[in-house]
Write a protein that holds these residues in place. Structure first.
Motif, PDB file in Angstrom:
ATOM      1  N   ARG A 172       0.841  -1.195   0.000  1.00  0.00           N
ATOM      2  CA  ARG A 172       0.000   0.000   0.000  1.00  0.00           C
ATOM      3  C   ARG A 172       0.876   1.245   0.000  1.00  0.00           C
ATOM      4  O   ARG A 172       2.099   1.171   0.080  1.00  0.00           O
ATOM      5  CB  ARG A 172      -0.929   0.010   1.209  1.00  0.00           C
ATOM      6  CG  ARG A 172      -0.201   0.109   2.546  1.00  0.00           C
ATOM      7  CD  ARG A 172      -1.160   0.387   3.691  1.00  0.00           C
ATOM      8  NE  ARG A 172      -1.849  -0.825   4.146  1.00  0.00           N
ATOM      9  CZ  ARG A 172      -2.739  -0.816   5.128  1.00  0.00           C
ATOM     10  NH1 ARG A 172      -3.041   0.313   5.758  1.00  0.00           N
ATOM     11  NH2 ARG A 172      -3.336  -1.939   5.514  1.00  0.00           N
ATOM     12  N   GLY A 173       0.248   2.396  -0.127  1.00  0.00           N
ATOM     13  CA  GLY A 173       1.000   3.648  -0.116  1.00  0.00           C
ATOM     14  C   GLY A 173       1.623   3.948  -1.460  1.00  0.00           C
ATOM     15  O   GLY A 173       1.263   3.370  -2.498  1.00  0.00           O
ATOM     16  N   ASP A 174       2.587   4.860  -1.475  1.00  0.00           N
ATOM     17  CA  ASP A 174       3.231   5.279  -2.721  1.00  0.00           C
ATOM     18  C   ASP A 174       3.920   4.103  -3.391  1.00  0.00           C
ATOM     19  O   ASP A 174       4.601   3.299  -2.739  1.00  0.00           O
ATOM     20  CB  ASP A 174       4.251   6.385  -2.448  1.00  0.00           C
ATOM     21  CG  ASP A 174       3.600   7.678  -1.989  1.00  0.00           C
ATOM     22  OD1 ASP A 174       2.399   7.857  -2.256  1.00  0.00           O
ATOM     23  OD2 ASP A 174       4.301   8.507  -1.378  1.00  0.00           O
ATOM     24  N   ARG A 175       3.775   4.024  -4.698  1.00  0.00           N
ATOM     25  CA  ARG A 175       4.430   2.968  -5.451  1.00  0.00           C
ATOM     26  C   ARG A 175       5.916   3.298  -5.629  1.00  0.00           C
ATOM     27  O   ARG A 175       6.302   4.454  -5.708  1.00  0.00           O
ATOM     28  CB  ARG A 175       3.785   2.824  -6.828  1.00  0.00           C
ATOM     29  CG  ARG A 175       2.311   2.469  -6.807  1.00  0.00           C
ATOM     30  CD  ARG A 175       1.760   2.443  -8.212  1.00  0.00           C
ATOM     31  NE  ARG A 175       0.333   2.166  -8.228  1.00  0.00           N
ATOM     32  CZ  ARG A 175      -0.400   2.116  -9.329  1.00  0.00           C
ATOM     33  NH1 ARG A 175       0.170   2.323 -10.508  1.00  0.00           N
ATOM     34  NH2 ARG A 175      -1.704   1.857  -9.251  1.00  0.00           N
ATOM     35  N   PRO A 176       6.761   2.250  -5.708  1.00  0.00           N
ATOM     36  CA  PRO A 176       8.165   2.495  -6.051  1.00  0.00           C
ATOM     37  C   PRO A 176       8.258   3.246  -7.376  1.00  0.00           C
ATOM     38  O   PRO A 176       7.465   3.010  -8.293  1.00  0.00           O
ATOM     39  CB  PRO A 176       8.751   1.080  -6.168  1.00  0.00           C
ATOM     40  CG  PRO A 176       7.852   0.234  -5.327  1.00  0.00           C
ATOM     41  CD  PRO A 176       6.472   0.827  -5.477  1.00  0.00           C
ATOM     42  N   ARG A 177       9.225   4.150  -7.469  1.00  0.00           N
ATOM     43  CA  ARG A 177       9.375   4.967  -8.673  1.00  0.00           C
ATOM     44  C   ARG A 177      10.821   4.943  -9.136  1.00  0.00           C
ATOM     45  O   ARG A 177      11.676   4.317  -8.508  1.00  0.00           O
ATOM     46  CB  ARG A 177       8.930   6.396  -8.381  1.00  0.00           C
ATOM     47  CG  ARG A 177       9.738   7.078  -7.284  1.00  0.00           C
ATOM     48  CD  ARG A 177       9.095   8.375  -6.851  1.00  0.00           C
ATOM     49  NE  ARG A 177       7.844   8.130  -6.147  1.00  0.00           N
ATOM     50  CZ  ARG A 177       7.015   9.091  -5.751  1.00  0.00           C
ATOM     51  NH1 ARG A 177       7.302  10.363  -6.016  1.00  0.00           N
ATOM     52  NH2 ARG A 177       5.905   8.787  -5.099  1.00  0.00           N
ATOM     53  N   ALA A 178      11.088   5.605 -10.249  1.00  0.00           N
ATOM     54  CA  ALA A 178      12.450   5.672 -10.774  1.00  0.00           C
ATOM     55  C   ALA A 178      13.394   6.180  -9.694  1.00  0.00           C
ATOM     56  O   ALA A 178      13.110   7.153  -9.007  1.00  0.00           O
ATOM     57  CB  ALA A 178      12.494   6.574 -12.002  1.00  0.00           C
ATOM     58  N   GLY A 179      14.513   5.497  -9.532  1.00  0.00           N
ATOM     59  CA  GLY A 179      15.473   5.826  -8.493  1.00  0.00           C
ATOM     60  C   GLY A 179      15.396   4.903  -7.292  1.00  0.00           C
ATOM     61  O   GLY A 179      16.290   4.897  -6.447  1.00  0.00           O
ATOM     62  N   THR A 180      14.349   4.084  -7.216  1.00  0.00           N
ATOM     63  CA  THR A 180      14.173   3.169  -6.091  1.00  0.00           C
ATOM     64  C   THR A 180      15.007   1.909  -6.281  1.00  0.00           C
ATOM     65  O   THR A 180      15.083   1.357  -7.385  1.00  0.00           O
ATOM     66  CB  THR A 180      12.693   2.769  -5.949  1.00  0.00           C
ATOM     67  OG1 THR A 180      11.905   3.930  -5.724  1.00  0.00           O
ATOM     68  CG2 THR A 180      12.502   1.799  -4.800  1.00  0.00           C
ATOM     69  N   ASP A 181      15.632   1.442  -5.200  1.00  0.00           N
ATOM     70  CA  ASP A 181      16.308   0.146  -5.190  1.00  0.00           C
ATOM     71  C   ASP A 181      15.394  -0.884  -4.545  1.00  0.00           C
ATOM     72  O   ASP A 181      14.907  -0.680  -3.426  1.00  0.00           O
ATOM     73  CB  ASP A 181      17.616   0.217  -4.397  1.00  0.00           C
ATOM     74  CG  ASP A 181      18.727   0.929  -5.141  1.00  0.00           C
ATOM     75  OD1 ASP A 181      18.680   0.955  -6.384  1.00  0.00           O
ATOM     76  OD2 ASP A 181      19.643   1.464  -4.476  1.00  0.00           O
ATOM     77  N   LEU A 182      15.160  -1.977  -5.228  1.00  0.00           N
ATOM     78  CA  LEU A 182      14.423  -3.113  -4.676  1.00  0.00           C
ATOM     79  C   LEU A 182      15.454  -4.171  -4.297  1.00  0.00           C
ATOM     80  O   LEU A 182      16.196  -4.651  -5.157  1.00  0.00           O
ATOM     81  CB  LEU A 182      13.441  -3.668  -5.703  1.00  0.00           C
ATOM     82  CG  LEU A 182      12.515  -2.655  -6.389  1.00  0.00           C
ATOM     83  CD1 LEU A 182      11.641  -3.361  -7.426  1.00  0.00           C
ATOM     84  CD2 LEU A 182      11.657  -1.933  -5.370  1.00  0.00           C
ATOM     85  N   ILE A 183      15.506  -4.538  -3.017  1.00  0.00           N
ATOM     86  CA  ILE A 183      16.540  -5.448  -2.523  1.00  0.00           C
ATOM     87  C   ILE A 183      15.858  -6.666  -1.912  1.00  0.00           C
ATOM     88  O   ILE A 183      15.085  -6.543  -0.967  1.00  0.00           O
ATOM     89  CB  ILE A 183      17.439  -4.758  -1.485  1.00  0.00           C
ATOM     90  CG1 ILE A 183      17.984  -3.433  -2.043  1.00  0.00           C
ATOM     91  CG2 ILE A 183      18.588  -5.679  -1.086  1.00  0.00           C
ATOM     92  CD1 ILE A 183      18.767  -2.626  -1.024  1.00  0.00           C
ATOM     93  N   GLU A 184      16.135  -7.839  -2.464  1.00  0.00           N
ATOM     94  CA  GLU A 184      15.444  -9.052  -2.033  1.00  0.00           C
ATOM     95  C   GLU A 184      16.385 -10.241  -2.000  1.00  0.00           C
ATOM     96  O   GLU A 184      17.376 -10.291  -2.734  1.00  0.00           O
ATOM     97  CB  GLU A 184      14.283  -9.364  -2.985  1.00  0.00           C
ATOM     98  CG  GLU A 184      14.765  -9.620  -4.412  1.00  0.00           C
ATOM     99  CD  GLU A 184      13.643  -9.952  -5.379  1.00  0.00           C
ATOM    100  OE1 GLU A 184      12.827 -10.843  -5.060  1.00  0.00           O
ATOM    101  OE2 GLU A 184      13.616  -9.333  -6.453  1.00  0.00           O
ATOM    102  N   THR A 185      16.079 -11.174  -1.126  1.00  0.00           N
ATOM    103  CA  THR A 185      16.753 -12.466  -1.133  1.00  0.00           C
ATOM    104  C   THR A 185      15.987 -13.395  -2.055  1.00  0.00           C
ATOM    105  O   THR A 185      14.767 -13.524  -1.936  1.00  0.00           O
ATOM    106  CB  THR A 185      16.808 -13.073   0.267  1.00  0.00           C
ATOM    107  OG1 THR A 185      17.515 -12.189   1.144  1.00  0.00           O
ATOM    108  CG2 THR A 185      17.528 -14.409   0.245  1.00  0.00           C
TER     109      THR A 185
END
Length: 307
Positions: free
Chosen positions: A140-153
């Motif tokens: 929920r809330g603001d969606r990831p946008r350009a410049g965002t890092d998504l970090i996952e295992t």
């Protein structure tokens, strides 16, 4: 769990493909964060759960194939109206037109590694990191946008954790469980908790349906504000033929009372033996929410992986 890496390694450079990734979920979602599906003009690999959610994701993915490789978009879907689920929450998807020229990182990816995906205006840059720490995303809330890092295992089994109750202990469990290998589905019946990220508020009359929608490998922790509600949830959980763990907060006295009532309600001895109460690893006696949460999560981490 990493079959999608094989799909990317085998992509035909002449056959455009879109990758659909589940970024975050809330409530009773058919698949958890990290689930992927590859979509081409006339084919599919994998699934994000089927039904209307998958149908709409495929529709969006094929529309994206008309745009240049590297293009991406974030899509949010409410699960209740979309899938006809009483306990539905939200799903946030990343849909991208795969650029075969930007897949060098796949050679470095393997079991249980950390993947960093950087969203740029016209593409997604990825690399495998030995130092980055995974960050759980919100549905929920603001969606990831350009410049965002998504970090996952990636390549790590995450047990579904069905958490009933958003009071102090529930909030502590959600907080301490965020970096651990769990896929949280969190429920409460009180509208006041709708403002807490991750909580799906469900009508009290439909709460047992949330138990019915849980997968067989789910662990259930029952710690609502109301003993009658705890009882209904416990009865529904033990009535299921398979569920990985049923934990009820409370004292030994509460457990004894519940067991007697459950037996009167037709719950057999074998099912009653599956009820864990009080929750938490042995030897931890503190009553503070954080202590209870850590003890309960440690107990769940001892469960054997089933996927």
């Amino acid at each position: 769990m990493t079959a999608w890496l094989g799909w990317l390694r085998d992509i035909d450079r002449c056959d455009p493909a879109a990758l659909v990734s589940v970024l975050a979920t809330e409530g009773s979602a058919p698949r958890g964060a990290g689930t992927r599906m590859l979509v081409t003009a006339d084919g599919l690999s994998g699934t994000i759960g089927g039904g209307q959610l998958e149908f709409r994701a495929i529709e969006q993915a094929r529309a994206l194939l008309a745009l240049p490789p590297g293009g991406w978009r974030i899509q949010d879907y409410p699960l209740g109206p979309l899938l006809g689920q009483c306990c539905g929450g939200r799903v946030r998807l990343l849909i991208e037109h795969v650029d075969p020229a930007r897949l060098a990182w796949v050679a470095d990816a393997g079991e249980r590694c950390v993947l960093v995906s950087t969203l740029l205006p016209d593409r997604i840059e990825r690399h495998v990191s030995a130092a980055a720490l995974p960050v759980a995303l919100s549905a929920r809330g603001d969606r990831p946008r350009a410049g965002t890092d998504l970090i996952e295992t990636i390549g790590h089994y995450r047990r579904p954790l069905y958490l009933f109750g958003a009071g102090h202990v529930g909030q502590a469990i959600a907080r301490h469980g965020a970096p651990l290998p769990f896929r949280l589905a969190w429920f409460d019946t009180r509208p006041v908790f709708d403002s807490i990220d991750g909580v799906a508020v469900v009508p009290e009359g439909a709460i047992e349906q949330c138990v019915a929608e849980a997968p067989d490998d789910a662990a259930m922790l029952i710690l609502t504000h109301d003993h009658a509600l705890d009882y209904r949830l416990t009865r529904a959980a033990l009535a299921r033929e398979r569920v990985a763990f049923v934990g009820l907060i409370g004292s030994a006295t509460k457990k004894a009372r519940f067991r007697a009532r459950l037996a009167d309600d037709g719950i057999g001895a074998e099912a009653l033996a599956r009820l864990i109460s009080p929750i938490g690893i042995a030897g931890v006696t503190g009553k503070e929410p954080d202590v209870i949460a850590i003890a309960a999560l440690a107990q769940l981490l001892q469960l054997r992986e089933t996927a």
